[in-house]
Structures are given as structure tokens and as C-alpha cells.
Design a protein around this motif. Structure first.
Motif, PDB file in Angstrom:
ATOM      1  N   PRO A 174       0.817  -1.233   0.000  1.00 38.25           N
ATOM      2  CA  PRO A 174       0.000   0.000   0.000  1.00 38.25           C
ATOM      3  C   PRO A 174       0.847   1.280   0.000  1.00 38.25           C
ATOM      4  N   ILE A 175       2.006   1.218   0.624  1.00 35.44           N
ATOM      5  CA  ILE A 175       2.884   2.396   0.645  1.00 35.44           C
ATOM      6  C   ILE A 175       3.421   2.679  -0.749  1.00 35.44           C
ATOM      7  N   LEU A 176       3.739   1.614  -1.479  1.00 31.09           N
ATOM      8  CA  LEU A 176       4.270   1.764  -2.833  1.00 31.09           C
ATOM      9  C   LEU A 176       3.173   1.926  -3.881  1.00 31.09           C
ATOM     10  N   GLY A 177       1.919   1.785  -3.488  1.00 33.42           N
ATOM     11  CA  GLY A 177       0.815   1.947  -4.422  1.00 33.42           C
ATOM     12  C   GLY A 177       0.588   0.746  -5.316  1.00 33.42           C
ATOM     13  N   ARG A 178       1.014  -0.420  -4.890  1.00 35.64           N
ATOM     14  CA  ARG A 178       0.830  -1.625  -5.689  1.00 35.64           C
ATOM     15  C   ARG A 178      -0.277  -2.465  -5.087  1.00 35.64           C
ATOM     16  N   GLU A 179      -0.941  -3.190  -5.926  1.00 38.73           N
ATOM     17  CA  GLU A 179      -1.933  -4.151  -5.451  1.00 38.73           C
ATOM     18  C   GLU A 179      -1.503  -5.534  -5.921  1.00 38.73           C
ATOM     19  N   VAL A 180      -0.870  -6.259  -5.047  1.00 36.55           N
ATOM     20  CA  VAL A 180      -0.358  -7.588  -5.377  1.00 36.55           C
ATOM     21  C   VAL A 180      -1.013  -8.583  -4.432  1.00 36.55           C
ATOM     22  N   THR A 181      -1.594  -9.600  -4.992  1.00 43.12           N
ATOM     23  CA  THR A 181      -2.170 -10.651  -4.155  1.00 43.12           C
ATOM     24  C   THR A 181      -1.224 -11.840  -4.169  1.00 43.12           C
ATOM     25  N   ARG A 182      -0.981 -12.335  -3.007  1.00 43.57           N
ATOM     26  CA  ARG A 182      -0.108 -13.496  -2.863  1.00 43.57           C
ATOM     27  C   ARG A 182      -0.938 -14.660  -2.349  1.00 43.57           C
ATOM     28  N   GLY A 183      -0.823 -15.747  -3.038  1.00 41.25           N
ATOM     29  CA  GLY A 183      -1.560 -16.934  -2.621  1.00 41.25           C
ATOM     30  C   GLY A 183      -0.852 -17.638  -1.479  1.00 41.25           C
ATOM     31  N   LEU A 184      -1.606 -18.468  -0.800  1.00 38.69           N
ATOM     32  CA  LEU A 184      -1.051 -19.215   0.326  1.00 38.69           C
ATOM     33  C   LEU A 184       0.036 -20.178  -0.137  1.00 38.69           C
ATOM     34  N   GLU A 185      -0.135 -20.773  -1.311  1.00 35.59           N
ATOM     35  CA  GLU A 185       0.874 -21.711  -1.815  1.00 35.59           C
ATOM     36  C   GLU A 185       2.188 -20.991  -2.139  1.00 35.59           C
ATOM     37  N   GLN A 186       2.089 -19.775  -2.655  1.00 34.45           N
ATOM     38  CA  GLN A 186       3.304 -18.999  -2.931  1.00 34.45           C
ATOM     39  C   GLN A 186       4.033 -18.663  -1.628  1.00 34.45           C
ATOM     40  N   MET A 187       3.281 -18.327  -0.591  1.00 33.12           N
ATOM     41  CA  MET A 187       3.901 -18.037   0.706  1.00 33.12           C
ATOM     42  C   MET A 187       4.561 -19.289   1.278  1.00 33.12           C
ATOM     43  N   ARG A 188       3.908 -20.425   1.112  1.00 32.60           N
ATOM     44  CA  ARG A 188       4.504 -21.677   1.585  1.00 32.60           C
ATOM     45  C   ARG A 188       5.778 -22.008   0.816  1.00 32.60           C
TER      46      ARG A 188
END
Length: 105
Positions: A71-85
Motif C-alpha cells: 500500500p505504501i508503494l501503491g501496488r496491489e499484489v495478491t499473494r496466494g497461500l501456496e506462494q507463501m509456503r
């Protein structure tokens, strides 16, 4: 004379008796006792463990840190749970290898 001085004394005597030249000079490098990549002392081994644990921690929580910065950089990126794992597994692998190799002497 401590253990490090005895070791490097033997190392230098070995190279003096050989006909080969030294591949690189150790004086002033990071591999000498007390240097950053010193694996011959307790502090060097402890440093390897610390860096490995830091890599595991960083890999585990990198997505949460980046999600807070989006939010500080003005980006909207969604990260999936599998990517976090996957990032957590990668951090665990890199940190574990670092800890294991740091303990080899």
C-alpha cells in the motif's frame, strides 16, 4: 601460541616447502581467523548459525513484509497461500544448508 597461529604457521610452512605458488594470499582476507568467513573458531561457527536462522526467518515472513509495503508503494499484489509456503520452504532450505555448511570444518 594459540590454535590459529599454529594452524596458519603450518599452512605457510607447507606452501614454503612446495614448489607451487600460493593460489591467493590469506593475509588481509576474510578467511583468516577473526574474518567474516572464519570457520575455524567458535565465533565463525556461531555466525554461520545466526545467518542461517536469519535466512529461515526472512524466507518465512518475506511475503508479510512485502504485503505491508504494497500500500505504501501503491501496488496491489495478491499473494496466494501456496506462494507463501513455497517461499517459506525455500528460506528453510537455504538457511538449513547455510547452517549445515557453516558447521563443517
Amino acid at each position: 601460541m594459540n590454535w590459529h597461529e599454529q594452524f596458519w604457521g603450518k599452512w605457510n610452512k607447507y606452501w614454503e616447502t612446495q614448489k607451487l605458488t600460493k593460489p591467493f594470499e590469506y593475509k588481509g582476507k576474510c578467511t583468516v581467523p577473526g574474518g567474516f568467513i572464519d570457520v575455524l573458531s567458535f565465533v565463525g561457527l556461531l555466525r554461520g548459525v545466526f545467518i542461517g536462522v536469519f535466512a529461515i526467518f526472512f524466507g518465512r515472513y518475506i511475503d508479510l513484509y512485502l504485503a505491508a509495503l504494497d500500500p505504501i508503494l501503491g501496488r496491489e499484489v495478491t499473494r496466494g497461500l501456496e506462494q507463501m509456503r513455497q517461499h517459506a520452504r525455500l528460506g528453510l532450505f537455504i538457511g538449513s544448508v547455510g547452517i549445515f555448511l557453516g558447521q563443517l570444518e
